[in-house]
Design an enzyme around this catalytic site. Structure first.
Site, short mmCIF file in Angstrom:
data_model
loop_
_atom_site.label_atom_id
_atom_site.label_comp_id
_atom_site.label_asym_id
_atom_site.label_seq_id
_atom_site.Cartn_x
_atom_site.Cartn_y
_atom_site.Cartn_z
N LYS A 206 0.80 -1.30 -0.10
CA LYS A 206 -0.08 0.00 0.12
C LYS A 206 0.70 1.21 0.00
CE LYS A 206 -4.21 -1.77 2.16
NZ LYS A 206 -5.02 -1.34 3.21
N TYR B 43 -3.65 -9.50 16.44
CA TYR B 43 -3.36 -11.13 16.10
C TYR B 43 -2.94 -11.70 17.64
CZ TYR B 43 -3.95 -10.34 11.13
OH TYR B 43 -4.58 -9.87 9.95
#
Length: 313
Positions: free
Chosen positions: A186, A294
């Site tokens: 990105k 996570y």
């Protein structure tokens, strides 16, 4: 203002596509959000000049979205699209103030990212089905199509890259000597990701068969359509991942998109003690906060072990 997209919005979309080099998926989301906003504005308020748009206009649109069953996550994405657009407009002197300063995003309920357990991923690695009574049945065929599909899974799981990054992988960005691949992420940011000798061997086998079976193919990119030889497109990869995970019962998770393999990559790393900053760099996150989700999966795993093993669990 007509129901067509505002000219400044059109320039903004060209900017994010050509200069920022956003993925086709991200570009399409921005285009959809801005078109929907300006169409709504025209239908309710008529011709409102860009500098005349206030936070009240935006809030009315957001309320309309919520009334039409758009979830908080979707609304927040649309808010983000407007914020980026008005920031662009402000920077280019098209507005004096951005109406987004008084717009508050709705809260999203915490949801842990879904992932495939290690047993399921090992089945894919070993190329055998998880279907009952079909343990010896191979998941991937040995022809070019099967090798392509196997490599899609192999790269997504072993590197954690995004779908847009996968289909944009260049041949020249695979470094066999150093066992790494270069990924363009990105914001046009590059990162280097290490890969295993086993994955590099898969790439070599795929390349060899691709040259044998295709008379012509796009030689710039690593992965091509096994039939046409052209660069892969997002829907092709999405269908491959969904169909294999469903047919061979690799996971019971409902949403079987390519992104689940990115979540799986990150979750397995954190579950096995990987440094969170290292995971952040591998995923290409700009903020550690994006990676910390996570660790929640790791904590849930510890809770489950505690409940099973502790006498007071």
């Amino acid at each position: 203002m007509s129901e067509e997209l505002h000219p400044v919005a059109t320039r903004f979309l060209a900017y994010i596509r050509l200069e920022k080099r956003y993925s086709e998926h991200t570009f399409a989301a921005y285009q959809q959000d801005l078109t929907q906003f300006f169409t709504f504005l025209q239908s309710i308020y008529g011709d409102v000049p860009l500098r005349g748009i206030t936070h009240s206009h935006v809030r009315t649109w957001l309320a309309w979205l919520m009334e039409h069953d758009n979830v908080a996550k979707t609304v927040n994405r649309k808010i983000s699209s407007l914020k980026s657009f008005f920031k662009y407009a402000l920077r280019h002197g098209e507005v004096v103030l951005t109406p987004m300063t008084k717009v508050t995003a709705p809260k999203i309920g915490k949801r842990l990212p879904g992932f495939i357990d290690e047993k399921g991923m090992q089945a894919l690695e070993d190329n055998h089905s998880m279907r009952r009574g079909h343990e010896k049945e191979p998941v991937f065929s040995s022809n070019l199509e099967g090798l392509t599909h196997q490599l899609i899974f192999g790269i997504l799981y072993n590197t954690g890259i995004r779908l847009s990054e996968l289909i944009s992988l260049r041949e020249r960005h695979v470094d066999k000597g150093n066992l790494t691949i270069k990924v363009l992420g990105k914001g046009n940011k590059e990162r280097i990701i290490p890969i295993s000798p086993a994955l590099m061997e898969e790439i070599s086998i795929y390349r060899e068969n691709r040259s044998k079976e295709l008379a012509e193919y796009d030689q710039e990119v690593l992965l091509v359509n096994p039939r046409s030889g052209r660069k892969l497109y997002p829907k092709y990869v999405y269908n491959v991942v969904r169909d294999y995970l469903t047919e061979h019962q690799i996971t019971t998770i409902n949403r079987k998109s390519p992104h689940i393999l990115r979540h799986t990559f990150a979750t397995h790393l954190t579950n096995n003690g990987a440094d969170l900053n290292a995971v952040k760099e591998l995923l290409g996150h700009s903020s550690l906060a994006s990676t910390q989700v996570y660790t929640s999966n790791s904590i849930e795993k510890l809770k489950e072990a505690y409940k099973k093993a502790h006498p007071k669990g």
